[in-house]
Scaffold this active site. Sequence first.
Site, PDB file in Angstrom:
ATOM      1  N   THR A 125      43.302 -49.271-136.690  1.00  0.00           N
ATOM      2  CA  THR A 125      42.886 -47.909-136.309  1.00  0.00           C
ATOM      3  C   THR A 125      43.251 -47.630-134.851  1.00  0.00           C
ATOM      4  O   THR A 125      43.350 -48.570-134.049  1.00  0.00           O
ATOM      5  CB  THR A 125      41.358 -47.758-136.497  1.00  0.00           C
ATOM      6  OG1 THR A 125      40.909 -46.587-135.805  1.00  0.00           O
ATOM      7  CG2 THR A 125      40.592 -48.943-135.920  1.00  0.00           C
ATOM      8  N   ASP A 126      43.402 -46.351-134.503  1.00  0.00           N
ATOM      9  CA  ASP A 126      43.674 -46.003-133.098  1.00  0.00           C
ATOM     10  C   ASP A 126      42.479 -46.325-132.201  1.00  0.00           C
ATOM     11  O   ASP A 126      42.618 -46.417-130.987  1.00  0.00           O
ATOM     12  CB  ASP A 126      44.073 -44.523-132.968  1.00  0.00           C
ATOM     13  CG  ASP A 126      42.979 -43.537-133.358  1.00  0.00           C
ATOM     14  OD1 ASP A 126      41.924 -43.961-133.863  1.00  0.00           O
ATOM     15  OD2 ASP A 126      43.183 -42.316-133.161  1.00  0.00           O
ATOM     16  N   GLU A 127      41.295 -46.527-132.812  1.00  0.00           N
ATOM     17  CA  GLU A 127      40.100 -46.781-131.996  1.00  0.00           C
ATOM     18  C   GLU A 127      40.183 -48.106-131.245  1.00  0.00           C
ATOM     19  O   GLU A 127      39.422 -48.340-130.304  1.00  0.00           O
ATOM     20  CB  GLU A 127      38.832 -46.731-132.863  1.00  0.00           C
ATOM     21  CG  GLU A 127      38.658 -45.389-133.531  1.00  0.00           C
ATOM     22  CD  GLU A 127      37.254 -45.120-134.019  1.00  0.00           C
ATOM     23  OE1 GLU A 127      36.302 -45.680-133.462  1.00  0.00           O
ATOM     24  OE2 GLU A 127      37.123 -44.335-134.979  1.00  0.00           O
ATOM     25  N   TYR A 149      32.323 -51.515-133.996  1.00  0.00           N
ATOM     26  CA  TYR A 149      33.315 -51.256-135.058  1.00  0.00           C
ATOM     27  C   TYR A 149      34.721 -51.489-134.536  1.00  0.00           C
ATOM     28  O   TYR A 149      35.490 -52.274-135.090  1.00  0.00           O
ATOM     29  CB  TYR A 149      33.180 -49.813-135.577  1.00  0.00           C
ATOM     30  CG  TYR A 149      34.418 -49.342-136.334  1.00  0.00           C
ATOM     31  CD1 TYR A 149      34.739 -49.894-137.584  1.00  0.00           C
ATOM     32  CD2 TYR A 149      35.276 -48.365-135.809  1.00  0.00           C
ATOM     33  CE1 TYR A 149      35.883 -49.483-138.272  1.00  0.00           C
ATOM     34  CE2 TYR A 149      36.406 -47.949-136.487  1.00  0.00           C
ATOM     35  CZ  TYR A 149      36.707 -48.509-137.721  1.00  0.00           C
ATOM     36  OH  TYR A 149      37.844 -48.114-138.394  1.00  0.00           O
ATOM     37  N   LYS A 153      37.598 -54.299-135.441  1.00  0.00           N
ATOM     38  CA  LYS A 153      38.942 -53.934-135.929  1.00  0.00           C
ATOM     39  C   LYS A 153      40.022 -54.500-135.001  1.00  0.00           C
ATOM     40  O   LYS A 153      41.062 -54.969-135.461  1.00  0.00           O
ATOM     41  CB  LYS A 153      39.079 -52.414-136.036  1.00  0.00           C
ATOM     42  CG  LYS A 153      38.258 -51.767-137.131  1.00  0.00           C
ATOM     43  CD  LYS A 153      38.666 -52.175-138.542  1.00  0.00           C
ATOM     44  CE  LYS A 153      40.047 -51.701-138.926  1.00  0.00           C
ATOM     45  NZ  LYS A 153      40.364 -52.035-140.349  1.00  0.00           N
TER      46      LYS A 153
HETATM   47  P1  NAD Z   1      35.675 -46.592-146.532  1.00  0.00           P
HETATM   48  O1  NAD Z   1      34.414 -46.996-145.844  1.00  0.00           O
HETATM   49  O2  NAD Z   1      35.746 -45.272-147.239  1.00  0.00           O
HETATM   50  O3  NAD Z   1      36.095 -47.710-147.596  1.00  0.00           O
HETATM   51  C1  NAD Z   1      35.976 -49.081-147.321  1.00  0.00           C
HETATM   52  C2  NAD Z   1      36.031 -49.833-148.652  1.00  0.00           C
HETATM   53  O4  NAD Z   1      35.997 -51.243-148.355  1.00  0.00           O
HETATM   54  C3  NAD Z   1      34.860 -49.522-149.592  1.00  0.00           C
HETATM   55  O5  NAD Z   1      35.327 -49.266-150.891  1.00  0.00           O
HETATM   56  C4  NAD Z   1      34.017 -50.811-149.551  1.00  0.00           C
HETATM   57  O6  NAD Z   1      33.337 -51.069-150.774  1.00  0.00           O
HETATM   58  C5  NAD Z   1      35.090 -51.866-149.262  1.00  0.00           C
HETATM   59  N1  NAD Z   1      34.534 -53.075-148.620  1.00  0.00           N
HETATM   60  C6  NAD Z   1      33.722 -53.113-147.536  1.00  0.00           C
HETATM   61  N2  NAD Z   1      33.407 -54.396-147.255  1.00  0.00           N
HETATM   62  C7  NAD Z   1      34.051 -55.168-148.166  1.00  0.00           C
HETATM   63  C8  NAD Z   1      34.141 -56.578-148.388  1.00  0.00           C
HETATM   64  N3  NAD Z   1      33.458 -57.448-147.609  1.00  0.00           N
HETATM   65  N4  NAD Z   1      34.902 -57.033-149.399  1.00  0.00           N
HETATM   66  C9  NAD Z   1      35.580 -56.153-150.211  1.00  0.00           C
HETATM   67  N5  NAD Z   1      35.519 -54.822-150.057  1.00  0.00           N
HETATM   68  C10 NAD Z   1      34.774 -54.330-149.037  1.00  0.00           C
HETATM   69  O7  NAD Z   1      36.804 -46.708-145.403  1.00  0.00           O
HETATM   70  P2  NAD Z   1      38.120 -45.805-145.184  1.00  0.00           P
HETATM   71  O8  NAD Z   1      37.758 -44.638-144.344  1.00  0.00           O
HETATM   72  O9  NAD Z   1      38.798 -45.636-146.480  1.00  0.00           O
HETATM   73  O10 NAD Z   1      38.960 -46.795-144.240  1.00  0.00           O
HETATM   74  C11 NAD Z   1      39.864 -47.740-144.811  1.00  0.00           C
HETATM   75  C12 NAD Z   1      40.537 -48.516-143.698  1.00  0.00           C
HETATM   76  O11 NAD Z   1      41.237 -47.624-142.829  1.00  0.00           O
HETATM   77  C13 NAD Z   1      39.564 -49.288-142.807  1.00  0.00           C
HETATM   78  O12 NAD Z   1      40.140 -50.530-142.507  1.00  0.00           O
HETATM   79  C14 NAD Z   1      39.445 -48.415-141.552  1.00  0.00           C
HETATM   80  O13 NAD Z   1      39.135 -49.199-140.417  1.00  0.00           O
HETATM   81  C15 NAD Z   1      40.843 -47.837-141.481  1.00  0.00           C
HETATM   82  N6  NAD Z   1      40.970 -46.534-140.795  1.00  0.00           N
HETATM   83  C16 NAD Z   1      40.166 -45.494-141.141  1.00  0.00           C
HETATM   84  C17 NAD Z   1      40.331 -44.255-140.516  1.00  0.00           C
HETATM   85  C18 NAD Z   1      39.480 -43.052-140.909  1.00  0.00           C
HETATM   86  O14 NAD Z   1      39.609 -41.997-140.305  1.00  0.00           O
HETATM   87  N7  NAD Z   1      38.640 -43.154-141.936  1.00  0.00           N
HETATM   88  C19 NAD Z   1      41.299 -44.097-139.520  1.00  0.00           C
HETATM   89  C20 NAD Z   1      42.114 -45.182-139.189  1.00  0.00           C
HETATM   90  C21 NAD Z   1      41.936 -46.397-139.848  1.00  0.00           C
END
Ligand code: NAD
Length: 327
Positions: A125-127, A149, A153
């Site tokens: 993530t950009d964070e 968080y 990451k």
């Molecule tokens: P989300 O919270 O919607 O989904 C996360 C999923 O991971 C869920 O289905 C959860 O059940 C599963 N999970 C959590 N812990 C687990 C474990 N121990 N074992 C197996 N599964 C597990 O998240 P998202 O928003 O879809 O983000 C997905 C990825 O993208 C993350 O890595 C996040 O850091 C990254 N990201 C998100 C954003 C954003 O804006 N949402 C931006 C940049 C990067």
Amino acid sequence: MNLLVTGAAGFIGSTYVRTLLASPEPDAPRITVLDKLTYAGTLDNLELDHPRLEFVQGDIRDAELVGTLAADADQIVHFAAESHVDRSIAGAGATDFVLTNVVGTQTLLEAALRHDVERFVHISTDEVYGSIEEGSWPEEHPLRPSSPYSASKASSDLLALAYHRTHGLDVRVTRCSNNYGPRQFPEKIVPLFISNLLDGHNVPLYGDGGNVRDWLHVEDHCQGVELVRTRGRAGEVYNIGGGTELSNKDLTGLLLEACGADWDRVDHVTDRKGHDLRYSVDWTKIRDELGYRPRHDFTAGLADTVTWYRDNRAWWEPLKQRAEALS
Ligand code: NAD
């Protein structure tokens, strides 16, 4: 080709998997989704009866299970994470973030190495960069994460790159800006505000609302991830951005307008601890090297997202109750 995708019962991973399953190409990958189904994951996000999809419920920290799945996988795309910043700050919430995001990622990397997985795409993530007052971060910028968080990451991001440098594993890392779109869990700002407004409730705006984020449609993020998986280079980091930079106050104004509500529906609440002021990624590398271009216009994408939440109460109402029960 067998692709193991972690965390694809969540927002971004499920969008990525749906896109790949929609491909008419005869050599489109078979996909195994590994997801623990935490509060943030739901099977409603997946086409479980699709012939090229298998779902396995399990934890990415379960080394035995992960080893079995890695033995069958040609490539891994790793989305699974604890993803909500506020939960990493409240109470002892940071523990789950370290266990899943750091230990879970290391468990997957180790399995990938042991079973000769040919490619590992790590979704960061950009964070991880921290906060930037002006300009944009290139990929070489030092990581200065602020929240538990983003620190978890950053740790997993660096571990993934270390498995490339130390062991030669083909690891590629993506660092994306804030995503919006259908099926985002209704605790994140866009779906929280839309669902509150649709229910006639107020919305909570942190501090003066001056924090600036770059917004990107989830399908554009997934386009970037797929370019990195198929055409990127081993050991490289790719920023993914290019959406729309907005303060939280501006975003709130647009959401109020889209939902036909006024500023009297906004409650100003105490700012999040350690709240980064501004994020901005420089995404010229993925543009020039891989031909990435965001396709979604923000205004149209946000309007479609509001319509999706208006039309899909049955999807978000139970999830919102689940989130409220946890807080
Ligand atoms: P989300 O919270 O919607 O989904 C996360 C999923 O991971 C869920 O289905 C959860 O059940 C599963 N999970 C959590 N812990 C687990 C474990 N121990 N074992 C197996 N599964 C597990 O998240 P998202 O928003 O879809 O983000 C997905 C990825 O993208 C993350 O890595 C996040 O850091 C990254 N990201 C998100 C954003 C954003 O804006 N949402 C931006 C940049 C990067």
